[in-house]
Design a protein around this motif. Structure first.
Motif, PDB file in Angstrom:
ATOM      1  N   UNK A   1       0.858  -1.192   0.000  1.00 42.90           N
ATOM      2  CA  UNK A   1       0.000   0.000   0.000  1.00 42.90           C
ATOM      3  C   UNK A   1       0.893   1.242   0.000  1.00 42.90           C
ATOM      4  N   UNK A   2       0.610   2.203  -0.879  1.00 43.76           N
ATOM      5  CA  UNK A   2       1.367   3.464  -0.883  1.00 43.76           C
ATOM      6  C   UNK A   2       1.097   4.278   0.392  1.00 43.76           C
ATOM      7  N   UNK A   3       1.943   5.276   0.648  1.00 44.51           N
ATOM      8  CA  UNK A   3       1.759   6.130   1.832  1.00 44.51           C
ATOM      9  C   UNK A   3       0.554   7.047   1.680  1.00 44.51           C
ATOM     10  N   UNK A   4       0.276   7.465   0.441  1.00 42.62           N
ATOM     11  CA  UNK A   4      -0.861   8.348   0.159  1.00 42.62           C
ATOM     12  C   UNK A   4      -1.623   7.759  -1.028  1.00 42.62           C
ATOM     13  N   UNK A   5      -2.942   7.709  -0.895  1.00 44.06           N
ATOM     14  CA  UNK A   5      -3.786   7.106  -1.944  1.00 44.06           C
ATOM     15  C   UNK A   5      -4.922   8.074  -2.268  1.00 44.06           C
ATOM     16  N   UNK A   6      -5.136   8.308  -3.567  1.00 45.19           N
ATOM     17  CA  UNK A   6      -6.261   9.150  -3.956  1.00 45.19           C
ATOM     18  C   UNK A   6      -7.571   8.388  -3.862  1.00 45.19           C
ATOM     19  N   UNK A   7      -7.667   7.309  -4.637  1.00 51.08           N
ATOM     20  CA  UNK A   7      -8.903   6.531  -4.719  1.00 51.08           C
ATOM     21  C   UNK A   7      -8.566   5.047  -4.707  1.00 51.08           C
ATOM     22  N   UNK A   8      -9.442   4.258  -4.037  1.00 50.29           N
ATOM     23  CA  UNK A   8      -9.354   2.807  -4.189  1.00 50.29           C
ATOM     24  C   UNK A   8     -10.425   2.420  -5.184  1.00 50.29           C
ATOM     25  N   UNK A   9     -10.036   1.689  -6.244  1.00 47.44           N
ATOM     26  CA  UNK A   9     -10.962   1.447  -7.352  1.00 47.44           C
ATOM     27  C   UNK A   9     -11.205  -0.048  -7.546  1.00 47.44           C
ATOM     28  N   UNK A  10     -12.353  -0.400  -8.196  1.00 50.36           N
ATOM     29  CA  UNK A  10     -12.648  -1.811  -8.476  1.00 50.36           C
ATOM     30  C   UNK A  10     -11.621  -2.428  -9.428  1.00 50.36           C
ATOM     31  N   UNK A  11     -11.668  -3.735  -9.514  1.00 51.63           N
ATOM     32  CA  UNK A  11     -10.715  -4.485 -10.335  1.00 51.63           C
ATOM     33  C   UNK A  11     -11.114  -4.456 -11.811  1.00 51.63           C
ATOM     34  N   UNK A  12     -11.014  -3.253 -12.410  1.00 56.10           N
ATOM     35  CA  UNK A  12     -11.339  -3.062 -13.831  1.00 56.10           C
ATOM     36  C   UNK A  12     -10.139  -2.403 -14.472  1.00 56.10           C
ATOM     37  N   UNK A  13     -10.047  -2.472 -15.813  1.00 55.88           N
ATOM     38  CA  UNK A  13      -8.959  -1.770 -16.475  1.00 55.88           C
ATOM     39  C   UNK A  13      -9.392  -0.332 -16.740  1.00 55.88           C
ATOM     40  N   UNK A  14      -8.598   0.620 -16.261  1.00 61.01           N
ATOM     41  CA  UNK A  14      -8.965   2.036 -16.316  1.00 61.01           C
ATOM     42  C   UNK A  14      -8.090   2.815 -17.291  1.00 61.01           C
ATOM     43  N   UNK A  15      -8.688   3.738 -17.987  1.00 57.61           N
ATOM     44  CA  UNK A  15      -7.919   4.609 -18.890  1.00 57.61           C
ATOM     45  C   UNK A  15      -8.348   6.067 -18.711  1.00 57.61           C
ATOM     46  N   UNK A  16      -7.541   6.964 -19.304  1.00 57.53           N
ATOM     47  CA  UNK A  16      -7.830   8.393 -19.241  1.00 57.53           C
ATOM     48  C   UNK A  16      -6.982   9.062 -18.183  1.00 57.53           C
ATOM     49  N   UNK A  17      -6.982  10.405 -18.184  1.00 56.61           N
ATOM     50  CA  UNK A  17      -6.163  11.179 -17.241  1.00 56.61           C
ATOM     51  C   UNK A  17      -4.715  10.647 -17.282  1.00 56.61           C
ATOM     52  N   UNK A  18      -4.244  10.388 -18.502  1.00 54.04           N
ATOM     53  CA  UNK A  18      -2.880   9.911 -18.822  1.00 54.04           C
ATOM     54  C   UNK A  18      -2.686   8.402 -18.680  1.00 54.04           C
ATOM     55  N   UNK A  19      -3.678   7.689 -18.138  1.00 53.55           N
ATOM     56  CA  UNK A  19      -3.548   6.223 -18.107  1.00 53.55           C
ATOM     57  C   UNK A  19      -3.906   5.692 -19.495  1.00 53.55           C
TER      58      UNK A  19
END
Ligand code: 5GP
Length: 237
Positions: A194-212
């Motif tokens: 786990x990182x020290x700081x996390x923005x969002x925890x997301x479901x197990x899907x493939x995500x794109x956009x916002x540079x991803x």
């Protein structure tokens, strides 16, 4: 444990037609999972938490390219704003590295470091210990000795990429290393990292956009994070 905003597994996201999505991607995307405004608001708070914890010392912010560049740029802007509007400020320098551990939509065990004498030397070690993780570019990691390093990543899935990078960095003896990731995926494939700081925890899907990206596509979805239907991914606008 790091606080985060949870996107539930049964969240349907937001209908694509309610957002400005480039015509050439309309057919490929499912829904908008995290709108741009929400990413920005959460990033602003992450900046505040990071400055509170690391703010006493010079920070070297290390952007993990390419997926991390939008989040990195926005996070740096918020940290700069805090610096400009506070009695206390923290010197900030930036560097960029590229890690490659993904092929199509499958996370691999493979990460490699390329470029620069020092990096190549580390790459050799890394190949032996972790099969392969690719780190491309950036100043010599040895320049981070004695520094407070903030690694800025787009998404943590299994955690193997970050664990490998942290192992490499620790060989260079930085004073402190913290990791901030915009997204952490809830997946049984997680190593438990786990990182020290996390923005969002997301479901197990493939995500794109916002540079991803998906094989370099969808980075130009500047607005949010989404899931794509054709490629079984989701869209962050
Ligand atoms: P890990 O080593 O944690 O399994 O993988 C981390 C890397 O895999 C991330 O830096 C990112 O490049 C890629 N990755 C993992 N999940 C996703 C995803 O849902 N979408 C995209 N675009 N990349 C992902």
């Amino acid at each position: 444990m790091a606080a985060y905003l949870e996107i539930a597994d049964d969240s349907k996201g937001h209908e694509l037609s309610l957002f400005c999505v480039p015509k050439h991607y309309e057919e490929d995307l499912d829904s908008v999972i995290i709108p741009n405004g929400l990413i920005k608001d959460r990033t602003e708070r992450l900046a505040r938490d990071i400055v509170r914890d690391m703010g006493g010392h010079h920070i070297v912010a290390l952007c993990v390219l390419k997926g991390g560049y939008k989040f990195f740029a926005d996070l740096m802007d918020y940290i700069k704003t805090l610096n400009q509007n506070s009695d206390k400020s923290v010197p900030l320098t930036v560097d960029f590295i590229r890690l490659k551990s993904y092929s199509n939509d499958q996370s691999t065990n493979c990460v490699k470091v390329i470029g620069g004498d020092e990096l190549s030397a580390l790459a050799g070690k890394n190949d032996q210990s972790t099969n392969c993780v690719k780190v491309i570019g950036g100043d010599e990691l040895s320049a981070l000795a004695g520094k407070n390093v903030l690694i800025v990543e787009d998404i943590v899935e299994t955690g193997k990429t970050m664990e490998t990078l942290l192992k490499l960095l620790n060989e260079c003896h930085p004073k402190m290393v913290k990791v901030v990731s915009l997204l952490v995926k809830r997946t049984p494939r997680s190593s438990g990292y786990r990182p020290d700081y996390i923005g969002f925890e997301v479901p197990d899907k493939f995500l794109v956009g916002y540079a991803l990206d998906y094989n370099e596509y969808f980075r130009d979805l500047s607005v949010s994070v989404s899931s794509c239907s054709v490629l079984f991914c989701s869209y962050l606008i």
